[in-house]
Scaffold this motif. Structure first.
Motif, PDB file in Angstrom:
ATOM      1  N   ASP A  33      45.260 -78.517  36.572  1.00  0.00           N
ATOM      2  CA  ASP A  33      45.375 -79.448  37.692  1.00  0.00           C
ATOM      3  C   ASP A  33      46.083 -78.785  38.861  1.00  0.00           C
ATOM      4  OD1 ASP A  33      45.525 -81.976  39.215  1.00  0.00           O
ATOM      5  OD2 ASP A  33      45.117 -82.888  37.273  1.00  0.00           O
ATOM      6  N   ARG A  73      47.338 -84.856  30.545  1.00  0.00           N
ATOM      7  CA  ARG A  73      45.979 -84.426  30.909  1.00  0.00           C
ATOM      8  C   ARG A  73      44.961 -85.014  29.947  1.00  0.00           C
ATOM      9  NH1 ARG A  73      43.880 -84.629  34.286  1.00  0.00           N
ATOM     10  NH2 ARG A  73      45.184 -83.345  35.553  1.00  0.00           N
ATOM     11  N   ARG A  77      42.017 -87.675  30.813  1.00  0.00           N
ATOM     12  CA  ARG A  77      40.628 -87.317  30.551  1.00  0.00           C
ATOM     13  C   ARG A  77      39.967 -88.318  29.595  1.00  0.00           C
ATOM     14  NH1 ARG A  77      40.847 -82.576  27.266  1.00  0.00           N
ATOM     15  NH2 ARG A  77      40.960 -84.122  25.625  1.00  0.00           N
TER      16      ARG A  77
END
Length: 105
Positions: A33, A73, A77
């Protein structure tokens, strides 16, 4: 359901430990990211730099910060949650682990 395969080539490997902390930009890259996202994680309390009073340009993070960032993350996701929701989930997971440890299980 077909199995999807991905090939990854490791070109450069660096240990992450107390002697080799990650800079904020390295942490962002390791988690896939942007630097701004890392700052959001710090503001949400998911991760903390080793010296929070230092200027942001000098922030470094230990391996547990990488672990926390990767947890967020995955939650983003897999469940399409925002940073605040992911921070709450990670905090609850940590609390459950702490309580299980106290109970010996």
């Amino acid at each position: 359901m077909p199995i999807r395969q991905t090939t990854v080539s490791v070109v450069h490997c660096v240990p992450v430990d107390d002697d080799h902390p990650l800079r904020a930009d390295e942490l962002a890259r390791a988690a896939g990211d942007r630097l701004e996202w890392v700052l959001e994680l710090v503001e949400a309390g998911v991760i903390a730099p080793t010296a929070p009073e230092a200027p942001r340009a000098q922030w470094v993070f230990r391996s547990e910060a990488l672990h926390g960032a990767l947890q967020v993350r995955r939650l983003q996701r897999d469940f399409d949650v925002g940073v605040d929701a992911a921070a709450l989930i990670v905090d609850l997971q940590r609390e459950v682990r702490r309580l299980r440890a106290l109970l010996g299980g």
